[in-house]
Write a protein that holds these residues in place. Structure first.
Motif, PDB file in Angstrom:
ATOM      1  N   SER A 158       0.838  -1.198   0.000  1.00  0.00           N
ATOM      2  CA  SER A 158       0.000   0.000   0.000  1.00  0.00           C
ATOM      3  C   SER A 158       0.878   1.256   0.000  1.00  0.00           C
ATOM      4  O   SER A 158       0.540   2.262  -0.628  1.00  0.00           O
ATOM      5  N   GLY A 159       2.018   1.204   0.683  1.00  0.00           N
ATOM      6  CA  GLY A 159       2.947   2.335   0.696  1.00  0.00           C
ATOM      7  C   GLY A 159       3.427   2.676  -0.705  1.00  0.00           C
ATOM      8  O   GLY A 159       3.470   3.848  -1.095  1.00  0.00           O
ATOM      9  N   GLY A 160       3.779   1.638  -1.463  1.00  0.00           N
ATOM     10  CA  GLY A 160       4.214   1.844  -2.847  1.00  0.00           C
ATOM     11  C   GLY A 160       3.112   2.469  -3.687  1.00  0.00           C
ATOM     12  O   GLY A 160       3.337   3.390  -4.473  1.00  0.00           O
ATOM     13  N   LYS A 161       1.913   1.978  -3.463  1.00  0.00           N
ATOM     14  CA  LYS A 161       0.766   2.500  -4.203  1.00  0.00           C
ATOM     15  C   LYS A 161       0.509   3.969  -3.839  1.00  0.00           C
ATOM     16  O   LYS A 161       0.278   4.817  -4.711  1.00  0.00           O
ATOM     17  N   GLN A 162       0.572   4.253  -2.550  1.00  0.00           N
ATOM     18  CA  GLN A 162       0.354   5.643  -2.099  1.00  0.00           C
ATOM     19  C   GLN A 162       1.386   6.585  -2.703  1.00  0.00           C
ATOM     20  O   GLN A 162       1.068   7.701  -3.098  1.00  0.00           O
ATOM     21  N   ALA A 163       2.645   6.125  -2.742  1.00  0.00           N
ATOM     22  CA  ALA A 163       3.702   6.973  -3.299  1.00  0.00           C
ATOM     23  C   ALA A 163       3.390   7.303  -4.758  1.00  0.00           C
ATOM     24  O   ALA A 163       3.477   8.460  -5.188  1.00  0.00           O
ATOM     25  N   ALA A 164       2.988   6.277  -5.526  1.00  0.00           N
ATOM     26  CA  ALA A 164       2.651   6.493  -6.944  1.00  0.00           C
ATOM     27  C   ALA A 164       1.492   7.475  -7.070  1.00  0.00           C
ATOM     28  O   ALA A 164       1.536   8.429  -7.858  1.00  0.00           O
ATOM     29  N   THR A 165       0.459   7.258  -6.267  1.00  0.00           N
ATOM     30  CA  THR A 165      -0.722   8.121  -6.304  1.00  0.00           C
ATOM     31  C   THR A 165      -0.362   9.568  -5.999  1.00  0.00           C
ATOM     32  O   THR A 165      -0.762  10.497  -6.712  1.00  0.00           O
ATOM     33  N   GLU A 166       0.419   9.777  -4.939  1.00  0.00           N
ATOM     34  CA  GLU A 166       0.773  11.144  -4.525  1.00  0.00           C
ATOM     35  C   GLU A 166       1.626  11.839  -5.589  1.00  0.00           C
ATOM     36  O   GLU A 166       1.447  13.031  -5.861  1.00  0.00           O
ATOM     37  N   LEU A 167       2.578  11.110  -6.183  1.00  0.00           N
ATOM     38  CA  LEU A 167       3.423  11.710  -7.226  1.00  0.00           C
ATOM     39  C   LEU A 167       2.558  12.137  -8.411  1.00  0.00           C
ATOM     40  O   LEU A 167       2.706  13.254  -8.926  1.00  0.00           O
ATOM     41  N   MET A 168       1.646  11.267  -8.827  1.00  0.00           N
ATOM     42  CA  MET A 168       0.802  11.585  -9.986  1.00  0.00           C
ATOM     43  C   MET A 168      -0.192  12.697  -9.676  1.00  0.00           C
ATOM     44  O   MET A 168      -0.385  13.604 -10.470  1.00  0.00           O
ATOM     45  N   ASN A 169      -0.817  12.624  -8.498  1.00  0.00           N
ATOM     46  CA  ASN A 169      -1.758  13.685  -8.099  1.00  0.00           C
ATOM     47  C   ASN A 169      -1.089  15.047  -8.073  1.00  0.00           C
ATOM     48  O   ASN A 169      -1.729  16.070  -8.240  1.00  0.00           O
ATOM     49  N   ARG A 170       0.204  15.051  -7.827  1.00  0.00           N
ATOM     50  CA  ARG A 170       0.935  16.315  -7.739  1.00  0.00           C
ATOM     51  C   ARG A 170       1.633  16.649  -9.047  1.00  0.00           C
ATOM     52  O   ARG A 170       2.552  17.465  -9.079  1.00  0.00           O
ATOM     53  N   GLY A 171       1.235  15.987 -10.139  1.00  0.00           N
ATOM     54  CA  GLY A 171       1.670  16.419 -11.471  1.00  0.00           C
ATOM     55  C   GLY A 171       2.829  15.685 -12.108  1.00  0.00           C
ATOM     56  O   GLY A 171       3.248  16.043 -13.207  1.00  0.00           O
ATOM     57  N   SER A 172       3.397  14.664 -11.454  1.00  0.00           N
ATOM     58  CA  SER A 172       4.463  13.899 -12.116  1.00  0.00           C
ATOM     59  C   SER A 172       3.840  12.919 -13.109  1.00  0.00           C
ATOM     60  O   SER A 172       2.797  12.318 -12.828  1.00  0.00           O
ATOM     61  N   SER A 173       4.492  12.737 -14.260  1.00  0.00           N
ATOM     62  CA  SER A 173       3.965  11.781 -15.240  1.00  0.00           C
ATOM     63  C   SER A 173       5.011  10.764 -15.703  1.00  0.00           C
ATOM     64  O   SER A 173       4.682   9.726 -16.254  1.00  0.00           O
ATOM     65  N   GLN A 174       6.301  11.082 -15.505  1.00  0.00           N
ATOM     66  CA  GLN A 174       7.373  10.153 -15.874  1.00  0.00           C
ATOM     67  C   GLN A 174       7.984   9.620 -14.579  1.00  0.00           C
ATOM     68  O   GLN A 174       8.876  10.238 -14.004  1.00  0.00           O
ATOM     69  N   LEU A 175       7.472   8.484 -14.135  1.00  0.00           N
ATOM     70  CA  LEU A 175       7.829   8.012 -12.793  1.00  0.00           C
ATOM     71  C   LEU A 175       9.012   7.048 -12.790  1.00  0.00           C
ATOM     72  O   LEU A 175       9.357   6.462 -13.809  1.00  0.00           O
ATOM     73  N   ALA A 176       9.625   6.920 -11.616  1.00  0.00           N
ATOM     74  CA  ALA A 176      10.693   5.933 -11.447  1.00  0.00           C
ATOM     75  C   ALA A 176      10.682   5.401 -10.023  1.00  0.00           C
ATOM     76  O   ALA A 176      10.333   6.118  -9.075  1.00  0.00           O
ATOM     77  N   TYR A 177      11.082   4.132  -9.889  1.00  0.00           N
ATOM     78  CA  TYR A 177      11.329   3.527  -8.586  1.00  0.00           C
ATOM     79  C   TYR A 177      12.823   3.244  -8.504  1.00  0.00           C
ATOM     80  O   TYR A 177      13.424   2.778  -9.476  1.00  0.00           O
ATOM     81  N   MET A 178      13.428   3.560  -7.360  1.00  0.00           N
ATOM     82  CA  MET A 178      14.851   3.257  -7.193  1.00  0.00           C
ATOM     83  C   MET A 178      15.083   2.594  -5.839  1.00  0.00           C
ATOM     84  O   MET A 178      14.586   3.064  -4.816  1.00  0.00           O
ATOM     85  N   GLY A 179      15.862   1.527  -5.878  1.00  0.00           N
ATOM     86  CA  GLY A 179      16.157   0.839  -4.624  1.00  0.00           C
ATOM     87  C   GLY A 179      17.087  -0.333  -4.853  1.00  0.00           C
ATOM     88  O   GLY A 179      17.583  -0.549  -5.960  1.00  0.00           O
ATOM     89  N   SER A 180      17.322  -1.082  -3.769  1.00  0.00           N
ATOM     90  CA  SER A 180      18.185  -2.256  -3.874  1.00  0.00           C
ATOM     91  C   SER A 180      17.350  -3.485  -3.557  1.00  0.00           C
ATOM     92  O   SER A 180      16.243  -3.381  -3.043  1.00  0.00           O
ATOM     93  N   ILE A 181      17.904  -4.646  -3.867  1.00  0.00           N
ATOM     94  CA  ILE A 181      17.175  -5.882  -3.585  1.00  0.00           C
ATOM     95  C   ILE A 181      18.108  -6.899  -2.952  1.00  0.00           C
ATOM     96  O   ILE A 181      19.262  -7.049  -3.362  1.00  0.00           O
ATOM     97  N   SER A 182      17.589  -7.537  -1.909  1.00  0.00           N
ATOM     98  CA  SER A 182      18.367  -8.532  -1.178  1.00  0.00           C
ATOM     99  C   SER A 182      17.951  -9.914  -1.652  1.00  0.00           C
ATOM    100  O   SER A 182      16.848 -10.097  -2.152  1.00  0.00           O
TER     101      SER A 182
END
Lengths: 323, 323
Positions: A158-182
């Motif tokens: 849900s956190g990931g979803k909220q982040a996407a929603t908030e970025l888009m609601n605030r006008g971002s359209s070219q999104l990216a996720y950045m992180g590491s994986i164990s």
């Protein structure tokens, strides 16, 4: 005096194994059992009878294992765990594992010998899975074990979803996720999943930078990724540490945050109670996670029913890095 | 089951008092002893005989009391204390006192009942002095007690002197010290002392802002002080928290740091191992302080000789707020 450690060393096995042989509980291969018994014989090891007679008596203490207490996430979590335990008449033994499996196993062995009543563990080490057993009062944070160990986590998906929603609601359209994986399965992988699913469902454009741990130079990798894709205008970082590095790179490239690029992290934890959050982030409910972990471990001790996984809601904090 | 807490409540005394009566050690007023004995009688309290028979056996555990673990100073200190104890085969029980004397006294009582072997305490509460006794294995950080309790501290006086020297060497001539003062005697008062002595000896001009704790609004007091004395060009803050507020105020007044005003804090502690220091500061040797505290408490337990006070050298970190 010969200790259980000497026996383990002599037998060439872990402390947990010696403990299982001594207590005659848990699975031990017959060949291993023989090795341990021979070591006990050779060293003339005699378990502490007085301590063993105490086996059924509760110690009123719970151990908390964290990789390091010198870190805001773990120190805030430990703060609330200790406070909650103390209210209930329990003491908290703290262990900084530094991700050393041996130190962690030592605590599991203490648990098997009833030197502590329960264990709350935040652990990322590789070798611990085989020592963990669901019949012991253990609660894990964020991590799944092969055995059916109860775990507490924030709602990463849900956190990931909220982040996407908030970025888009605030006008971002070219999104990216950045992180590491164990390569150890854990809940934080769901941050990307929730983000990606939501962005896809909205038909928006996105890209992913996901690096295998341990990452040598996060800053350099982030810089290359952003330079290659200058159109990115909204970034969800796997945690606040990544978010801060990303913000630093963006500024060094002359990109303005948040007017040109918005950034949202994950965690939302300050270094002390008095500090205030600055960057925009998905906040983990640490206090509630600590309370639920304490409740779960005590319920296991009291043979009460406990849910197999406890997933707690997260919330968006609108800081300085979103518009 | 009737507990020692019930007895204390019934008698209207602290846990430490009941404990002293039960163990027949430490000074207790005769009238108080009677009250406790009557409460024991009335409630038919029976101390745990099994636990008492264990009195001489060591628990291999040391308690650490801090006001809150959710704070970089205390979490870094706890990190090193636990690491050091673990190397020596001891467990660390952690207590967040939140400056509540009752919680602290509870641990002193545990110590008297041999439920823990020793205590390392960072404590600022008012009521604890009467419970502390130099015959117990207690090591204090920064604070003096009436009783002759061993304490470990950084060299606050030399730190103050170093701050003055560094500010003057880097061109400041109108100096100031800013901080708060507690009515509990502690080592940090020496920061001002060392600073003031050195500045005086050099014949330089200086002023002092020292506010009685608790300070309602540090920012407002600092602003007023700086506005009143615009000639100040070098400030030594009692700690990094104060330094950050002072820097914030200076910037909000349009003063440039460090080109117009230099600022030096005290502590030099990051929120985690990975973070880097930014502001200029006098660094406390936390790791060494932790190691010395552990060594001292174990030496007291082993009846070895221990110095009454252990004062460790500090060093200047030339960060972004000095030239």
């Amino acid at each position: 005096m010969v200790s259980i450690k000497d026996v383990a060393k002599e037998a060439g096995v872990g402390l947990g194994t010696v403990s299982r042989v001594l207590n005659n509980k848990g699975a031990v291969k017959e060949s291993t059992r023989l090795k341990v018994e021979r070591a006990i014989e050779a060293l003339q090891y005699r378990p502490n009878e007085v301590a063993r007679s105490f086996k059924m008596q509760q110690t009123q203490s719970i151990a908390l294992i964290v990789p390091t207490i010198w870190h805001p996430f773990f120190s805030k979590f430990a703060y609330h765990v200790e406070w909650e335990l103390s209210e209930l008449g329990y003491k908290m033994i703290l262990c900084n594992s530094q991700n050393e499996a041996e130190k962690e196993i030592n605590y599991i062995s203490m648990l098997e010998k009833n030197k502590i009543d329960g264990l709350i563990a935040i652990t990322y080490s590789h070798d611990i899975d085989q020592y963990i057993s669901s019949h012991l009062p253990i609660v894990s944070i964020d991590r799944h074990f092969t055995e059916d160990v109860v775990y507490v986590t924030s709602d990463n998906e849900s956190g990931g979803k909220q982040a996407a929603t908030e970025l888009m609601n605030r006008g971002s359209s070219q999104l990216a996720y950045m992180g590491s994986i164990s390569d150890i399965e854990n809940e934080s992988m769901k941050r990307r999943k929730g983000f990606e699913q939501h962005v896809k469902a909205q038909g928006a454009s996105y890209s992913i930078l996901e690096l295998k741990e341990p990452v040598q130079d996060i800053e350099q990798e982030v810089r290359r990724f952003i330079v290659d894709q200058p159109e990115i205008d909204g970034i969800f970082a796997m945690n606040d540490k990544w978010a801060k590095i990303i913000i630093h790179v963006l500024k060094s490239l002359g990109r303005s945050v948040p007017s040109e690029v918005q950034v949202i992290g994950y965690d939302g934890i300050t270094a002390s109670k008095e500090d205030e959050l600055t960057i925009s982030t998905i906040q983990q409910p640490i206090e509630q996670m600590a309370k639920e972990a304490v409740k779960a471990v005590l319920n296991i001790i009291l043979k009460e029913e406990v849910e197999a996984s406890i997933v707690l809601p997260v919330s968006f904090y609108n800081g300085t890095t979103t518009r």
